[in-house]
Design a protein around this motif. Structure first.
Motif, PDB file in Angstrom:
ATOM      1  N   ALA A 131       0.834  -1.201   0.000  1.00 46.81           N
ATOM      2  CA  ALA A 131       0.000   0.000   0.000  1.00 46.81           C
ATOM      3  C   ALA A 131       0.868   1.251   0.000  1.00 46.81           C
ATOM      4  O   ALA A 131       0.558   2.235  -0.676  1.00 46.81           O
ATOM      5  CB  ALA A 131      -0.933  -0.009   1.209  1.00 46.81           C
ATOM      6  N   ARG A 132       1.944   1.186   0.711  1.00 47.66           N
ATOM      7  CA  ARG A 132       2.866   2.336   0.766  1.00 47.66           C
ATOM      8  C   ARG A 132       3.642   2.487  -0.542  1.00 47.66           C
ATOM      9  O   ARG A 132       3.750   3.581  -1.083  1.00 47.66           O
ATOM     10  CB  ARG A 132       3.814   2.134   1.945  1.00 47.66           C
ATOM     11  CG  ARG A 132       4.851   3.162   2.087  1.00 47.66           C
ATOM     12  CD  ARG A 132       4.448   4.171   3.073  1.00 47.66           C
ATOM     13  NE  ARG A 132       5.600   5.048   3.284  1.00 47.66           N
ATOM     14  CZ  ARG A 132       5.488   6.199   3.835  1.00 47.66           C
ATOM     15  NH1 ARG A 132       4.328   6.592   4.258  1.00 47.66           N
ATOM     16  NH2 ARG A 132       6.526   6.962   3.987  1.00 47.66           N
ATOM     17  N   LEU A 133       4.193   1.383  -1.048  1.00 47.01           N
ATOM     18  CA  LEU A 133       5.006   1.440  -2.263  1.00 47.01           C
ATOM     19  C   LEU A 133       4.203   1.812  -3.505  1.00 47.01           C
ATOM     20  O   LEU A 133       4.668   2.568  -4.356  1.00 47.01           O
ATOM     21  CB  LEU A 133       5.687   0.093  -2.510  1.00 47.01           C
ATOM     22  CG  LEU A 133       6.913  -0.241  -1.694  1.00 47.01           C
ATOM     23  CD1 LEU A 133       7.417  -1.628  -2.029  1.00 47.01           C
ATOM     24  CD2 LEU A 133       8.017   0.780  -1.923  1.00 47.01           C
ATOM     25  N   HIS A 134       3.003   1.247  -3.626  1.00 52.47           N
ATOM     26  CA  HIS A 134       2.196   1.446  -4.826  1.00 52.47           C
ATOM     27  C   HIS A 134       1.092   2.487  -4.645  1.00 52.47           C
ATOM     28  O   HIS A 134       0.252   2.652  -5.513  1.00 52.47           O
ATOM     29  CB  HIS A 134       1.587   0.115  -5.274  1.00 52.47           C
ATOM     30  CG  HIS A 134       2.613  -0.857  -5.758  1.00 52.47           C
ATOM     31  ND1 HIS A 134       3.212  -0.750  -6.987  1.00 52.47           N
ATOM     32  CD2 HIS A 134       3.153  -1.954  -5.172  1.00 52.47           C
ATOM     33  CE1 HIS A 134       4.067  -1.753  -7.151  1.00 52.47           C
ATOM     34  NE2 HIS A 134       4.050  -2.483  -6.058  1.00 52.47           N
ATOM     35  N   ARG A 135       1.092   3.138  -3.464  1.00 53.95           N
ATOM     36  CA  ARG A 135       0.142   4.212  -3.162  1.00 53.95           C
ATOM     37  C   ARG A 135      -1.309   3.778  -3.341  1.00 53.95           C
ATOM     38  O   ARG A 135      -2.092   4.416  -4.048  1.00 53.95           O
ATOM     39  CB  ARG A 135       0.455   5.436  -4.008  1.00 53.95           C
ATOM     40  CG  ARG A 135       1.805   6.000  -3.683  1.00 53.95           C
ATOM     41  CD  ARG A 135       2.058   7.258  -4.440  1.00 53.95           C
ATOM     42  NE  ARG A 135       3.359   7.769  -4.025  1.00 53.95           N
ATOM     43  CZ  ARG A 135       4.171   8.418  -4.819  1.00 53.95           C
ATOM     44  NH1 ARG A 135       3.822   8.666  -6.058  1.00 53.95           N
ATOM     45  NH2 ARG A 135       5.318   8.828  -4.390  1.00 53.95           N
ATOM     46  N   TRP A 136      -1.642   2.674  -2.682  1.00 59.97           N
ATOM     47  CA  TRP A 136      -3.026   2.211  -2.714  1.00 59.97           C
ATOM     48  C   TRP A 136      -3.882   3.165  -1.894  1.00 59.97           C
ATOM     49  O   TRP A 136      -3.428   3.752  -0.912  1.00 59.97           O
ATOM     50  CB  TRP A 136      -3.146   0.812  -2.124  1.00 59.97           C
ATOM     51  CG  TRP A 136      -2.555  -0.272  -2.950  1.00 59.97           C
ATOM     52  CD1 TRP A 136      -2.015  -0.173  -4.190  1.00 59.97           C
ATOM     53  CD2 TRP A 136      -2.432  -1.646  -2.582  1.00 59.97           C
ATOM     54  NE1 TRP A 136      -1.575  -1.398  -4.625  1.00 59.97           N
ATOM     55  CE2 TRP A 136      -1.820  -2.311  -3.654  1.00 59.97           C
ATOM     56  CE3 TRP A 136      -2.787  -2.365  -1.456  1.00 59.97           C
ATOM     57  CZ2 TRP A 136      -1.552  -3.670  -3.634  1.00 59.97           C
ATOM     58  CZ3 TRP A 136      -2.522  -3.723  -1.426  1.00 59.97           C
ATOM     59  CH2 TRP A 136      -1.920  -4.378  -2.510  1.00 59.97           C
ATOM     60  N   SER A 137      -5.149   3.238  -2.234  1.00 55.67           N
ATOM     61  CA  SER A 137      -6.083   4.029  -1.437  1.00 55.67           C
ATOM     62  C   SER A 137      -6.356   3.306  -0.118  1.00 55.67           C
ATOM     63  O   SER A 137      -6.109   2.098   0.015  1.00 55.67           O
ATOM     64  CB  SER A 137      -7.387   4.235  -2.204  1.00 55.67           C
ATOM     65  OG  SER A 137      -8.042   2.996  -2.374  1.00 55.67           O
ATOM     66  N   ILE A 138      -6.875   4.030   0.832  1.00 59.42           N
ATOM     67  CA  ILE A 138      -7.197   3.426   2.132  1.00 59.42           C
ATOM     68  C   ILE A 138      -8.262   2.341   1.986  1.00 59.42           C
ATOM     69  O   ILE A 138      -8.109   1.255   2.563  1.00 59.42           O
ATOM     70  CB  ILE A 138      -7.584   4.506   3.160  1.00 59.42           C
ATOM     71  CG1 ILE A 138      -6.352   5.337   3.499  1.00 59.42           C
ATOM     72  CG2 ILE A 138      -8.178   3.885   4.414  1.00 59.42           C
ATOM     73  CD1 ILE A 138      -6.611   6.514   4.406  1.00 59.42           C
ATOM     74  N   MET A 147      -2.772  -2.384  -9.887  1.00 56.33           N
ATOM     75  CA  MET A 147      -2.358  -1.973  -8.546  1.00 56.33           C
ATOM     76  C   MET A 147      -1.043  -2.606  -8.109  1.00 56.33           C
ATOM     77  O   MET A 147      -0.477  -2.214  -7.094  1.00 56.33           O
ATOM     78  CB  MET A 147      -3.448  -2.323  -7.528  1.00 56.33           C
ATOM     79  CG  MET A 147      -4.721  -1.537  -7.723  1.00 56.33           C
ATOM     80  SD  MET A 147      -6.082  -2.120  -6.687  1.00 56.33           S
ATOM     81  CE  MET A 147      -5.403  -1.936  -5.053  1.00 56.33           C
ATOM     82  N   LEU A 148      -0.557  -3.579  -8.874  1.00 56.00           N
ATOM     83  CA  LEU A 148       0.690  -4.246  -8.515  1.00 56.00           C
ATOM     84  C   LEU A 148       1.869  -3.716  -9.321  1.00 56.00           C
ATOM     85  O   LEU A 148       2.946  -4.304  -9.305  1.00 56.00           O
ATOM     86  CB  LEU A 148       0.554  -5.758  -8.704  1.00 56.00           C
ATOM     87  CG  LEU A 148      -0.561  -6.423  -7.907  1.00 56.00           C
ATOM     88  CD1 LEU A 148      -0.540  -7.919  -8.106  1.00 56.00           C
ATOM     89  CD2 LEU A 148      -0.477  -6.075  -6.439  1.00 56.00           C
ATOM     90  N   GLY A 149       1.646  -2.637 -10.042  1.00 60.60           N
ATOM     91  CA  GLY A 149       2.743  -1.994 -10.744  1.00 60.60           C
ATOM     92  C   GLY A 149       3.042  -2.562 -12.114  1.00 60.60           C
ATOM     93  O   GLY A 149       4.027  -2.199 -12.714  1.00 60.60           O
TER      94      GLY A 149
END
Length: 112
Positions: A62-69, A97-99
């Motif tokens: 979530a941090r690396l790929h900037r997922w929403s909350i 979402m996995l880049g």
């Protein structure tokens, strides 16, 4: 670094689902006619470790790929029902979402 963590996340999602299966089989053997607790004693701690690993990797992803909350909360919640981690991983893959969307695709090489 990002690709390595992503591969670890995918592996953890699959391993967590497989450990769910093993734990469910162990529980069926424990409470079924054989009445043997060995499966639960073996696969319970394995599943617990993979559960924690998946949860930590969700937070890192979530941090690396900037997922929403909301996406992060859904990913964490998917660790609870059996096999839901695989469905989330496939869903996240399709949504980029996995880049994988920013990676260039290779041309298929001809065989033969």
């Amino acid at each position: 670094m990002r690709e390595k963590v992503t591969r670890l996340f995918v592996a953890a999602a699959i391993a967590e689902a497989c450990s769910w299966l093993a734990l469910l089989v162990g529980m069926a053997v424990k409470y079924g006619p054989p009445d043997n607790e060995l499966g639960v004693k073996i696969f319970g701690p394995i599943h617990g470790g993979l559960f924690v690993a998946y949860g930590l990797l969700v937070l890192v992803m979530a941090r690396l790929h900037r997922w929403s909350i909301p996406a992060t909360v859904v990913a964490l919640a998917c660790a609870v029902p059996p096999f839901a981690t695989i469905f989330f991983e496939r869903w996240a893959q399709r949504r980029g979402m996995l880049g994988s969307a920013d990676r260039p695709t290779r041309e298929p090489t001809p065989v033969g």
